[in-house]
Scaffold this motif. Structure first.
Motif, PDB file in Angstrom:
ATOM      1  N   GLU A 192     -49.936  66.331 -21.533  1.00 26.96           N
ATOM      2  CA  GLU A 192     -49.851  65.201 -20.607  1.00 26.96           C
ATOM      3  C   GLU A 192     -50.147  63.886 -21.323  1.00 26.96           C
ATOM      4  O   GLU A 192     -49.501  62.872 -21.054  1.00 26.96           O
ATOM      5  CB  GLU A 192     -50.809  65.403 -19.442  1.00 26.96           C
ATOM      6  CG  GLU A 192     -50.332  66.446 -18.461  1.00 26.96           C
ATOM      7  CD  GLU A 192     -51.318  66.661 -17.319  1.00 26.96           C
ATOM      8  OE1 GLU A 192     -52.334  65.937 -17.229  1.00 26.96           O
ATOM      9  OE2 GLU A 192     -51.061  67.557 -16.507  1.00 26.96           O
ATOM     10  N   GLU A 193     -51.117  63.895 -22.229  1.00 32.49           N
ATOM     11  CA  GLU A 193     -51.422  62.683 -22.998  1.00 32.49           C
ATOM     12  C   GLU A 193     -50.218  62.234 -23.817  1.00 32.49           C
ATOM     13  O   GLU A 193     -49.911  61.047 -23.886  1.00 32.49           O
ATOM     14  CB  GLU A 193     -52.605  62.915 -23.945  1.00 32.49           C
ATOM     15  CG  GLU A 193     -53.934  63.004 -23.278  1.00 32.49           C
ATOM     16  CD  GLU A 193     -55.036  63.395 -24.260  1.00 32.49           C
ATOM     17  OE1 GLU A 193     -56.182  63.506 -23.806  1.00 32.49           O
ATOM     18  OE2 GLU A 193     -54.758  63.597 -25.461  1.00 32.49           O
TER      19      GLU A 193
ATOM     20  N   ALA B 110     -47.572  60.836 -21.482  1.00 35.89           N
ATOM     21  CA  ALA B 110     -47.987  59.514 -21.004  1.00 35.89           C
ATOM     22  C   ALA B 110     -47.854  58.481 -22.111  1.00 35.89           C
ATOM     23  O   ALA B 110     -47.417  57.353 -21.864  1.00 35.89           O
ATOM     24  CB  ALA B 110     -49.426  59.567 -20.501  1.00 35.89           C
ATOM     25  N   TYR B 111     -48.205  58.854 -23.334  1.00 37.16           N
ATOM     26  CA  TYR B 111     -48.056  57.936 -24.467  1.00 37.16           C
ATOM     27  C   TYR B 111     -46.592  57.536 -24.638  1.00 37.16           C
ATOM     28  O   TYR B 111     -46.268  56.363 -24.803  1.00 37.16           O
ATOM     29  CB  TYR B 111     -48.582  58.585 -25.747  1.00 37.16           C
ATOM     30  CG  TYR B 111     -48.345  57.752 -26.974  1.00 37.16           C
ATOM     31  CD1 TYR B 111     -49.234  56.744 -27.325  1.00 37.16           C
ATOM     32  CD2 TYR B 111     -47.223  57.947 -27.768  1.00 37.16           C
ATOM     33  CE1 TYR B 111     -49.012  55.958 -28.452  1.00 37.16           C
ATOM     34  CE2 TYR B 111     -46.992  57.173 -28.888  1.00 37.16           C
ATOM     35  CZ  TYR B 111     -47.887  56.179 -29.230  1.00 37.16           C
ATOM     36  OH  TYR B 111     -47.662  55.395 -30.336  1.00 37.16           O
TER      37      TYR B 111
ATOM     38  N   TYR C  68     -44.243  57.649 -22.420  1.00 37.49           N
ATOM     39  CA  TYR C  68     -43.834  56.847 -21.278  1.00 37.49           C
ATOM     40  C   TYR C  68     -44.360  55.421 -21.399  1.00 37.49           C
ATOM     41  O   TYR C  68     -43.605  54.467 -21.273  1.00 37.49           O
ATOM     42  CB  TYR C  68     -44.341  57.479 -19.975  1.00 37.49           C
ATOM     43  CG  TYR C  68     -44.148  56.554 -18.814  1.00 37.49           C
ATOM     44  CD1 TYR C  68     -42.881  56.381 -18.272  1.00 37.49           C
ATOM     45  CD2 TYR C  68     -45.197  55.819 -18.301  1.00 37.49           C
ATOM     46  CE1 TYR C  68     -42.675  55.496 -17.230  1.00 37.49           C
ATOM     47  CE2 TYR C  68     -45.001  54.938 -17.259  1.00 37.49           C
ATOM     48  CZ  TYR C  68     -43.741  54.781 -16.729  1.00 37.49           C
ATOM     49  OH  TYR C  68     -43.548  53.901 -15.713  1.00 37.49           O
ATOM     50  N   ASP C  69     -45.642  55.280 -21.645  1.00 42.05           N
ATOM     51  CA  ASP C  69     -46.261  53.957 -21.701  1.00 42.05           C
ATOM     52  C   ASP C  69     -45.712  53.100 -22.839  1.00 42.05           C
ATOM     53  O   ASP C  69     -45.598  51.893 -22.715  1.00 42.05           O
ATOM     54  CB  ASP C  69     -47.778  54.060 -21.853  1.00 42.05           C
ATOM     55  CG  ASP C  69     -48.443  54.601 -20.604  1.00 42.05           C
ATOM     56  OD1 ASP C  69     -47.826  54.552 -19.521  1.00 42.05           O
ATOM     57  OD2 ASP C  69     -49.583  55.080 -20.714  1.00 42.05           O
TER      58      ASP C  69
ATOM     59  N   LEU D 211     -42.321  60.842 -15.097  1.00 39.53           N
ATOM     60  CA  LEU D 211     -43.151  60.090 -16.032  1.00 39.53           C
ATOM     61  C   LEU D 211     -43.816  58.900 -15.349  1.00 39.53           C
ATOM     62  O   LEU D 211     -44.934  58.525 -15.677  1.00 39.53           O
ATOM     63  CB  LEU D 211     -42.321  59.619 -17.219  1.00 39.53           C
ATOM     64  CG  LEU D 211     -41.842  60.723 -18.147  1.00 39.53           C
ATOM     65  CD1 LEU D 211     -40.924  60.152 -19.213  1.00 39.53           C
ATOM     66  CD2 LEU D 211     -43.001  61.448 -18.779  1.00 39.53           C
TER      67      LEU D 211
ATOM     68  N   LEU E  91     -46.742  60.328 -13.510  1.00 39.32           N
ATOM     69  CA  LEU E  91     -47.779  60.696 -14.469  1.00 39.32           C
ATOM     70  C   LEU E  91     -48.538  59.468 -14.947  1.00 39.32           C
ATOM     71  O   LEU E  91     -49.770  59.462 -14.986  1.00 39.32           O
ATOM     72  CB  LEU E  91     -47.163  61.434 -15.662  1.00 39.32           C
ATOM     73  CG  LEU E  91     -48.086  61.803 -16.809  1.00 39.32           C
ATOM     74  CD1 LEU E  91     -49.161  62.772 -16.328  1.00 39.32           C
ATOM     75  CD2 LEU E  91     -47.299  62.406 -17.944  1.00 39.32           C
ATOM     76  N   SER E  92     -47.821  58.431 -15.277  1.00 31.98           N
ATOM     77  CA  SER E  92     -48.469  57.212 -15.754  1.00 31.98           C
ATOM     78  C   SER E  92     -49.341  56.599 -14.675  1.00 31.98           C
ATOM     79  O   SER E  92     -50.472  56.181 -14.936  1.00 31.98           O
ATOM     80  CB  SER E  92     -47.421  56.202 -16.220  1.00 31.98           C
ATOM     81  OG  SER E  92     -48.044  55.026 -16.672  1.00 31.98           O
ATOM     82  N   ARG E  93     -48.843  56.557 -13.451  1.00 36.89           N
ATOM     83  CA  ARG E  93     -49.637  56.001 -12.348  1.00 36.89           C
ATOM     84  C   ARG E  93     -50.898  56.827 -12.118  1.00 36.89           C
ATOM     85  O   ARG E  93     -51.968  56.279 -11.879  1.00 36.89           O
ATOM     86  CB  ARG E  93     -48.796  55.945 -11.082  1.00 36.89           C
ATOM     87  CG  ARG E  93     -47.768  54.852 -11.116  1.00 36.89           C
ATOM     88  CD  ARG E  93     -47.014  54.754  -9.814  1.00 36.89           C
ATOM     89  NE  ARG E  93     -45.978  53.757  -9.931  1.00 36.89           N
ATOM     90  CZ  ARG E  93     -44.774  53.868  -9.404  1.00 36.89           C
ATOM     91  NH1 ARG E  93     -44.459  54.927  -8.691  1.00 36.89           N
ATOM     92  NH2 ARG E  93     -43.885  52.923  -9.569  1.00 36.89           N
TER      93      ARG E  93
ATOM     94  N   ARG F 219     -52.513  58.661 -14.301  1.00 34.62           N
ATOM     95  CA  ARG F 219     -53.432  58.450 -15.419  1.00 34.62           C
ATOM     96  C   ARG F 219     -54.130  57.083 -15.296  1.00 34.62           C
ATOM     97  O   ARG F 219     -55.306  56.957 -15.565  1.00 34.62           O
ATOM     98  CB  ARG F 219     -52.708  58.541 -16.757  1.00 34.62           C
ATOM     99  CG  ARG F 219     -52.306  59.966 -17.100  1.00 34.62           C
ATOM    100  CD  ARG F 219     -51.554  60.046 -18.408  1.00 34.62           C
ATOM    101  NE  ARG F 219     -52.156  59.349 -19.490  1.00 34.62           N
ATOM    102  CZ  ARG F 219     -53.215  59.765 -20.191  1.00 34.62           C
ATOM    103  NH1 ARG F 219     -53.780  60.897 -19.883  1.00 34.62           N
ATOM    104  NH2 ARG F 219     -53.680  59.055 -21.196  1.00 34.62           N
ATOM    105  N   LYS F 220     -53.381  56.079 -14.876  1.00 36.33           N
ATOM    106  CA  LYS F 220     -53.981  54.755 -14.718  1.00 36.33           C
ATOM    107  C   LYS F 220     -54.999  54.768 -13.589  1.00 36.33           C
ATOM    108  O   LYS F 220     -56.019  54.099 -13.673  1.00 36.33           O
ATOM    109  CB  LYS F 220     -52.903  53.702 -14.490  1.00 36.33           C
ATOM    110  CG  LYS F 220     -52.122  53.397 -15.747  1.00 36.33           C
ATOM    111  CD  LYS F 220     -51.026  52.394 -15.510  1.00 36.33           C
ATOM    112  CE  LYS F 220     -50.258  52.195 -16.812  1.00 36.33           C
ATOM    113  NZ  LYS F 220     -49.034  51.468 -16.630  1.00 36.33           N
TER     114      LYS F 220
END
Length: 117
Positions: A81-82, A85-86, A88-89, A104, A107-109, A111-112
């Protein structure tokens, strides 16, 4: 995540046998699979399998634990997942060029939201 960690993880997956191994372990879920089961499923000799599992484990994508006389390997879903997210971000500009219904984006939302707590 540091760029070097992302590169290590991507590099570990950038090989046919390791990618097949990782995909198999993802399908196995958190319980993972014993080394012998993995080797039989992928028709990979034990020495080759050990080498590739060590590469994935060194990159943090796979974990291992002793279960009796065998070793069970499982996907490190948090590391996966990291990495996603990396990517994606850093590659989709935080959603500007990804479709809004992309997994994605969710996932980013998520994680934020965890980081804000």
């Amino acid at each position: 995540m540091e760029a070097t960690t992302a590169l290590d993880r991507l590099g570990a997956l950038a090989q046919e046998t390791r990618l097949a191994l990782f995909r198999l372990l993802v399908r196995q879920g958190p319980a993972g699979a014993a080394a012998g089961e993995i080797g039989a499923a992928l028709a990979v000799p034990a020495p080759t399998l050990s080498f590739h599992l060590a590469q994935l484990e060194r990159a943090g994508l796979v974990t291992s634990r002793r279960a009796g006389r065998s070793i069970r390997y499982a996907t490190n879903f948090a590391a996966m997942e990291e990495l996603l997210a990396y990517l994606y971000d850093n590659c989709c500009q935080g959603g500007a060029s990804c479709p809004p219904d992309s997994p994605l984006v969710a996932l980013s939302r998520a994680r934020k939201g965890k980081a804000a707590k």
